[in-house]
Design a protein around this motif. Structure first.
Motif, mmCIF file in Angstrom:
data_model
loop_
_atom_site.group_PDB
_atom_site.id
_atom_site.type_symbol
_atom_site.label_atom_id
_atom_site.label_comp_id
_atom_site.label_asym_id
_atom_site.label_seq_id
_atom_site.Cartn_x
_atom_site.Cartn_y
_atom_site.Cartn_z
ATOM 1 N N LEU A 122 0.826 -1.202 0.000
ATOM 2 C CA LEU A 122 0.000 0.000 0.000
ATOM 3 C C LEU A 122 0.863 1.255 0.000
ATOM 4 N N VAL A 123 1.950 1.233 0.770
ATOM 5 C CA VAL A 123 2.872 2.370 0.752
ATOM 6 C C VAL A 123 3.443 2.566 -0.650
ATOM 7 N N ALA A 124 3.768 1.461 -1.326
ATOM 8 C CA ALA A 124 4.273 1.549 -2.700
ATOM 9 C C ALA A 124 3.230 2.169 -3.628
ATOM 10 N N ASP A 125 1.971 1.829 -3.412
ATOM 11 C CA ASP A 125 0.894 2.405 -4.217
ATOM 12 C C ASP A 125 0.802 3.908 -3.986
ATOM 13 N N TRP A 126 0.857 4.342 -2.744
ATOM 14 C CA TRP A 126 0.831 5.772 -2.436
ATOM 15 C C TRP A 126 2.041 6.472 -3.064
ATOM 16 N N ARG A 127 3.173 5.805 -2.995
ATOM 17 C CA ARG A 127 4.398 6.394 -3.541
ATOM 18 C C ARG A 127 4.276 6.609 -5.042
ATOM 19 N N ASP A 128 3.748 5.621 -5.733
ATOM 20 C CA ASP A 128 3.548 5.744 -7.177
ATOM 21 C C ASP A 128 2.551 6.852 -7.499
ATOM 22 N N ALA A 129 1.476 6.919 -6.720
ATOM 23 C CA ALA A 129 0.448 7.926 -6.972
ATOM 24 C C ALA A 129 0.961 9.334 -6.713
ATOM 25 N N ALA A 130 1.811 9.474 -5.703
ATOM 26 C CA ALA A 130 2.341 10.804 -5.362
ATOM 27 C C ALA A 130 3.391 11.259 -6.359
ATOM 28 N N GLY A 131 4.171 10.306 -6.869
ATOM 29 C CA GLY A 131 5.245 10.641 -7.790
ATOM 30 C C GLY A 131 6.413 11.292 -7.071
ATOM 31 N N GLY A 132 7.546 11.355 -7.755
ATOM 32 C CA GLY A 132 8.719 12.018 -7.199
ATOM 33 C C GLY A 132 9.198 11.388 -5.911
ATOM 34 N N ASP A 133 9.657 12.251 -5.003
ATOM 35 C CA ASP A 133 10.216 11.803 -3.723
ATOM 36 C C ASP A 133 9.299 12.115 -2.552
ATOM 37 N N VAL A 134 8.017 12.281 -2.809
ATOM 38 C CA VAL A 134 7.100 12.714 -1.753
ATOM 39 C C VAL A 134 7.013 11.672 -0.649
ATOM 40 N N ILE A 135 6.751 10.425 -0.992
ATOM 41 C CA ILE A 135 6.543 9.385 0.007
ATOM 42 C C ILE A 135 7.871 8.720 0.349
ATOM 43 N N ILE A 136 8.262 8.824 1.601
ATOM 44 C CA ILE A 136 9.449 8.145 2.130
ATOM 45 C C ILE A 136 8.952 6.886 2.819
ATOM 46 N N PRO A 137 9.241 5.702 2.290
ATOM 47 C CA PRO A 137 8.610 4.487 2.815
ATOM 48 C C PRO A 137 9.181 4.041 4.160
ATOM 49 N N GLY A 138 8.280 3.784 5.096
ATOM 50 C CA GLY A 138 8.640 3.223 6.387
ATOM 51 C C GLY A 138 8.077 1.824 6.530
ATOM 52 N N VAL A 139 8.745 0.997 7.312
ATOM 53 C CA VAL A 139 8.286 -0.361 7.591
ATOM 54 C C VAL A 139 8.261 -0.541 9.106
ATOM 55 N N ALA A 140 7.125 -0.966 9.628
ATOM 56 C CA ALA A 140 6.929 -1.061 11.072
ATOM 57 C C ALA A 140 7.479 -2.363 11.630
ATOM 58 N N PHE A 141 7.703 -2.378 12.940
ATOM 59 C CA PHE A 141 7.860 -3.628 13.673
ATOM 60 C C PHE A 141 7.328 -3.424 15.089
ATOM 61 N N GLY A 142 7.053 -4.551 15.730
ATOM 62 C CA GLY A 142 6.527 -4.508 17.087
ATOM 63 C C GLY A 142 5.023 -4.485 17.164
ATOM 64 N N ALA A 143 4.338 -4.583 16.030
ATOM 65 C CA ALA A 143 2.874 -4.536 16.049
ATOM 66 C C ALA A 143 2.269 -5.930 16.114
ATOM 67 N N ARG A 144 2.739 -6.814 15.248
ATOM 68 C CA ARG A 144 2.207 -8.175 15.193
ATOM 69 C C ARG A 144 3.385 -9.102 14.967
ATOM 70 N N ALA A 145 3.271 -9.997 13.992
ATOM 71 C CA ALA A 145 4.393 -10.840 13.610
ATOM 72 C C ALA A 145 5.382 -9.979 12.825
ATOM 73 N N ASP A 146 6.565 -9.818 13.359
ATOM 74 C CA ASP A 146 7.523 -8.908 12.757
ATOM 75 C C ASP A 146 8.230 -9.551 11.566
ATOM 76 N N LYS A 147 8.569 -8.731 10.588
ATOM 77 C CA LYS A 147 9.328 -9.213 9.451
ATOM 78 C C LYS A 147 10.732 -9.601 9.901
ATOM 79 N N PRO A 148 11.262 -10.708 9.405
ATOM 80 C CA PRO A 148 12.644 -11.074 9.756
ATOM 81 C C PRO A 148 13.625 -10.003 9.311
ATOM 82 N N VAL A 149 14.741 -9.933 9.996
ATOM 83 C CA VAL A 149 15.757 -8.939 9.671
ATOM 84 C C VAL A 149 16.213 -9.073 8.224
ATOM 85 N N ASP A 150 16.351 -10.300 7.730
ATOM 86 C CA ASP A 150 16.783 -10.493 6.344
ATOM 87 C C ASP A 150 15.783 -9.896 5.358
#
Length: 354
Positions: A122-150
């Motif tokens: 969804l962040v990627a979709d917003w980034r594409d829609a905004a164009g340019g460098d507007v959206i700086i993508p963040g990835v969360a942890f600590g909410a549910r099952a966390d993404k592995p470090v790799d």
């Protein structure tokens, strides 16, 4: 500000609970266009789906008289008793409308860059829609099952992770120095990726909300972050919500740890304005004005972006230089924007559709 688990519960109570030179627009509705040379960086934005939130749910800006009722502890909490407000912000009807209205609000208020967290796709979709460098993508942890470090390392290599956060561990009742999170802080320091950590209030009456059994206000203490900062002195980190309401503790931590910044998101529009301004003044008076970052914590109410900016622009104790620092300069330095990027952000932008 909130995990999806929060938002699932919050959706059921939102209709009652959260009913330089020239100035930026201060009105939430139909403001004038942005002024060239006064850009904004939003360090705290969310790209959330709408499948867990009711369209039209209101939120009340903090300059209105929104009160938490007195509750008899022998009774069940009646969230319908929470005060509403005269001019609420309203959630859009769909995820597409939320995206488009949020991006339109960023443009209307000349927000040139916005750290945005949510599902990666969804962040990627917003980034594409905004164009340019507007959206700086963040990835969360600590909410549910966390993404592995790799996996986080892979996302960073693909340009899909530029900020590690929001870090939601307070909602789990965990300390920042819990050993299970050490690899994430180590990765952020290794990759020189900023970390955005939630410390602060949860929803009103969180102790009585189903699904919030793990949440602890005590886990919002800025002092719990000290061992992490000692182990990672080169970590770029900002505490979301400035550890509110523990402002003096946060000042002590910022005084001791020069790599520690704060954002003022959500508190700047969703909390009583007098309370927020008092906290902001306390931090500025303590000499921390160069390490305060603007954020909106826009989740489901695009109008919150303008209200958040309004809370800074109308602060009577800030001079124009201090406002510019909070709204743009501090974040530009923290994010290590180049001189070319800063100059581009300050240049006039073509009208929408051009």
């Amino acid at each position: 500000m909130r995990s999806r688990r929060f938002l699932t519960v919050f959706a059921g109570v939102a209709t009652a609970v959260l009913c330089g030179t020239a100035s930026l627009p201060v009105a939430a509705s139909e403001p004038a266009g942005p002024v060239a040379g006064r850009p904004v960086i939003d360090m705290h934005l969310h790209a959330f789906p709408m499948d867990e939130f009711p369209p039209g749910a209101p939120a009340c800006p903090g300059d209105q008289d929104v009160l938490v009722p007195v509750i008899d502890p022998a009774e069940e909490v009646d969230f319908g008793a929470f005060a509403t407000c005269a001019a609420p912000l309203l959630a859009p009807a769909s995820a597409t409308e939320l995206r488009d209205a949020s991006l339109a609000a960023l443009r209307r208020h000349d927000v040139r860059r916005a750290v945005t967290e949510g599902p990666v796709e969804l962040v990627a979709d917003w980034r594409d829609a905004a164009g340019g460098d507007v959206i700086i993508p963040g990835v969360a942890f600590g909410a549910r099952a966390d993404k592995p470090v790799d996996e986080l390392r892979r996302l960073h290599a693909e340009g899909k992770l530029q900020v590690l956060g929001e870090v939601y561990i307070q909602y789990r009742g965990h300390r920042p120095d819990d050993a299970r999170y050490a690899p994430y802080f180590s990765l952020a320091e290794e990759l020189d990726v900023p970390v955005a950590l939630h410390l602060g209030e949860g929803p009103p009456a969180a102790a009585r909300l189903p699904g919030y059994e793990a949440y602890r206000a005590s886990m919002g203490s800025p002092f719990l972050l000290e061992d992490v900062l000692r182990r990672h002195p080169k970590l770029r980190i900002y505490v979301m919500h400035y550890g509110s309401p523990l402002v003096d503790e946060m000042i002590a931590m910022m005084f001791t740890h020069p790599n520690l910044y704060v954002d003022v998101a959500m508190n700047n529009w969703g909390f009583p304005r007098a309370q927020f301004h008092a906290a902001l003044k306390r931090m500025v008076d303590a000499g921390m004005g160069k390490r305060i970052l603007f954020g909106s914590d826009q989740m489901y109410w695009p109008g919150a972006i303008g209200e958040a900016i309004k809370s800074i622009e109308t602060a009577p104790f800030l001079d124009e230089g201090q406002k510019r620092d909070i709204l743009y300069n501090n974040a530009a330095r923290f994010l290590r924007l180049t001189l070319e990027q800063v100059a581009r952000d300050h240049a006039p932008r073509a009208p929408a559709g051009d």
